[in-house]
Design an enzyme around this catalytic site. Structure first.
Site: not given
Ligand code: G3P
Length: 249
Positions: A11, A13, A96, A98, A166, A172, A212
């Site tokens: 993703n 983003k 998602h 976000e 998630e 993140g 993460s």
């Molecule tokens: O959709 C994937 C995401 O929300 C995870 O983000 O940067 O933690 O891998 P990240």
């Protein structure tokens, strides 16, 4: 993990330029990717067709990061599921965290979008997950079940859905769920699926983990019996994504 094809999504983003995206697709087309893994990347809507073209002939498919459920009309700024279908974009990420937190999408909105995408023949990466506050209140399973039930109210056939668990606190933040924490929730999701959708659907449903994920933690997560792949954010913008795709090697 059983007969389920391992699935790794990237993703991207709201990141990247035409130039950086070209570099990234080149990395992907030149890499040796595990042939047993289904790989999908989700660039921003503006870049979808370019990326699709750059990945043509490779094993990497493209996904949108969101879509609107109405076919067309006065919905300034939106891209419809019908437009994705018209452009042969096979996947869409929906729900998602976000989108839910920053853009106010409710469980019902996400369910409506999921049903509309499936009706157009798209495949859906359906995202669910709890906040830190909800986890600390021992609400994790209730929250994901509530999110899943909302989708199940509007969707009968789950064969084209990949569920992405998630945990919001892991997105993140560099704070990955431990493989035990993730497995526990994945098992609860599969149990929900067995009870609600039947054992066959539950056995076939891919449940992937996001939050993460990195080269250094993906192998241990991938070994868990109910983790069928990953949805990767930050690390999907780096060559490291290849190592995550190949987590089972
Ligand atoms: O959709 C994937 C995401 O929300 C995870 O983000 O940067 O933690 O891998 P990240």
């Amino acid at each position: 993990t059983m007969a389920r094809t391992f699935f790794v999504g990237g993703n991207w983003k709201m990141n990247g330029s035409l130039e950086s995206t070209k570099q990234l697709t080149q990395t992907l087309t030149q890499a040796k990717l595990d042939s047993n893994v289904e790989v999908v990347v989700a660039p921003p809507a503006l870049h979808l067709l370019t990326v699709k073209e750059q990945l043509a002939g490779s094993k990497v498919a493209v996904s949108a990061q969101n879509a609107y459920h109405k076919a067309s009309g006065a919905f300034t700024g939106e891209v419809s599921v019908n437009m994705l279908k018209d452009a042969s974009i096979p996947w869409v990420i929906l729900g998602h965290s976000e989108r839910r937190t920053l853009f106010g999408e409710s469980d019902a909105n996400v369910a409506e979008k999921t049903a509309a995408a499936l009706a157009e023949g798209l495949s859906v990466i359906l995202c669910i997950g709890e906040t830190l506050e909800q986890r600390e209140a021992n609400e994790t399973v209730n929250v994901v079940v509530r999110q899943l039930n909302a989708a199940a109210d509007q969707v009968k056939d789950w064969s084209k859905i990949v569920v992405a668990y998630e945990p919001v606190w892991a997105i993140g933040t560099g704070k990955v769920a431990t493989s035990e924490q993730a497995q526990e929730v994945h098992a609860a999701i599969r149990k929900w699926a067995a009870d609600k959708l039947g054992k066959d659907t539950a056995d076939q449903l891919r449940i992937i983990y996001g939050g993460s994920v990195a080269a250094k933690n993906c192998k241990e997560l991938a070994q868990q019996p109910d983790i069928d792949g990953f949805l990767v954010g930050g690390a999907s913008l780096k060559p490291e994504f290849v190592d995550i795709v190949n987590a089972n090697n």
